[in-house]
Design an enzyme around this catalytic site. Structure first.
Site, PDB file in Angstrom:
ATOM      1  N   SER A 146       0.847  -1.192   0.000  1.00 57.40           N
ATOM      2  CA  SER A 146       0.000   0.000   0.000  1.00 57.40           C
ATOM      3  C   SER A 146       0.878   1.235   0.000  1.00 57.40           C
ATOM      4  O   SER A 146       2.004   1.208   0.514  1.00 57.40           O
ATOM      5  CB  SER A 146      -0.899   0.013   1.241  1.00 57.40           C
ATOM      6  OG  SER A 146      -1.546   1.259   1.396  1.00 57.40           O
ATOM      7  N   TYR A 159      -1.227  -0.799  10.241  1.00 58.80           N
ATOM      8  CA  TYR A 159      -1.388  -1.124   8.823  1.00 58.80           C
ATOM      9  C   TYR A 159      -0.182  -0.656   8.025  1.00 58.80           C
ATOM     10  O   TYR A 159       0.392  -1.410   7.232  1.00 58.80           O
ATOM     11  CB  TYR A 159      -2.672  -0.473   8.303  1.00 58.80           C
ATOM     12  CG  TYR A 159      -2.968  -0.747   6.852  1.00 58.80           C
ATOM     13  CD1 TYR A 159      -3.587  -1.931   6.469  1.00 58.80           C
ATOM     14  CD2 TYR A 159      -2.652   0.185   5.868  1.00 58.80           C
ATOM     15  CE1 TYR A 159      -3.869  -2.189   5.136  1.00 58.80           C
ATOM     16  CE2 TYR A 159      -2.928  -0.061   4.533  1.00 58.80           C
ATOM     17  CZ  TYR A 159      -3.537  -1.243   4.175  1.00 58.80           C
ATOM     18  OH  TYR A 159      -3.805  -1.491   2.855  1.00 58.80           O
TER      19      TYR A 159
END
Length: 281
Positions: A146, A159
């Site tokens: 990401s 995350y």
């Protein structure tokens, strides 16, 4: 003839969103796909769509943080399809992101569970896939990272850290098993409008995020799937150990690009220059 004729792919988190788009893209080019997701009904629905398009797929419900379950997943893939050539590690603990806060507000349980799925789960899948790929003369792995793993944020601490670690895991795997004809790359999506994200982001936040893109539309799961399919295919035979961003240019510009005083900033379709003077969301 499709690029994945004769190939077997395992795609985790394939019940919806980017993972589903990847599974469909591989199947449409002749690959046989193991559709793995913690939501068994979503995996079955994806498999049914592949079958309706004359593809071949097998649905399996799995928690990739469970080592025994991951071993069973790959044993089933090998028994059903004869081996594993391709792996897309897409599963991620997205349900934890609302509780994934700044460091001092972060629950350690959120950190631990995020790492267990995003990082440990990816490692477990790679450890099962690599020997099977070696037995078939090589293979290709794409780990779904990401843009959050490439820059800091005011939240999403766990995350982001898990995705940054995934980038290095990808480089390590590429370095350690390139001699065995196994390639590994990470893909780092930016703003990709999955159904889950559409349900979570209000119009104000969508507008804010779009101002930081250089292209005048949001990303779609199919955009990411096209990149993943390329990296898995022989078209990318000399590409390994890379982190490839697919973010519409979100990380490519100077921080002031989307400021109200920058008349050159990209505007959503139909928005006039006067909007630059309006209060920001």
């Amino acid at each position: 003839m499709g690029r994945f004729e004769g190939k077997v792919a395992v795609v985790t988190g394939a019940g919806a969103g980017i993972g589903k788009a990847c599974a469909l893209a591989i199947a449409r080019e002749g690959g046989r796909v193991v559709v793995a997701d913690i939501d068994g009904s979503a995996a079955i629905a994806c498999t049914a769509q592949i079958a309706a398009e004359a593809g071949h797929a097998l649905a399996l419900a799995i928690d990739i943080a469970d080592a025994q379950a991951v071993a069973a997943l790959f044993e089933t893939a090998e028994r059903h399809f004869g081996g594993v050539d391709l792996l897309v590690n897409n599963a991620s603990a997205m349900h934890l992101t609302p509780r994934d806060r700044a460091i001092l507000e972060l629950e350690l349980a959120v950190w631990d569970q995020t790492m267990a799925t995003n990082l440990r789960g990816t490692l477990l899948c790679c450890r099962q896939a690599i020997p099977r790929m070696i037995a078939r003369g090589g293979g290709a792995i794409v780990n779904m990272s990401s843009c959050q793993g490439l820059s800091g944020d005011t939240a999403l601490t766990s995350y982001a850290a898990s995705k940054a670690a995934m980038n290095m895991l990808s480089s390590s795997l590429a370095t350690q098993y390139g001699h065995a004809q196994i390639r590994c790359n990470a893909v780092a999506p930016g703003l990709i409008m999955t159904e889950r994200l559409l349900a979570k982001l209000d119009a104000c936040m969508q507008t804010h995020l779009r101002r930081h893109q250089l292209l005048p539309r949001v990303g779609r799961p199919e955009d990411v799937a096209a990149l993943v399919a390329f990296l898995l295919s022989d078209d990318a035979a000399f590409i390994t150990g890379q982190v490839v961003c697919i973010d519409g240019g979100m990380l490519a510009h100077v921080p002031t690009y989307a400021d109200g005083g920058n008349s050159r900033a990209a505007r959503p379709a139909g928005e006039t220059a006067e909007a630059d003077a309006a209060p920001r969301c």
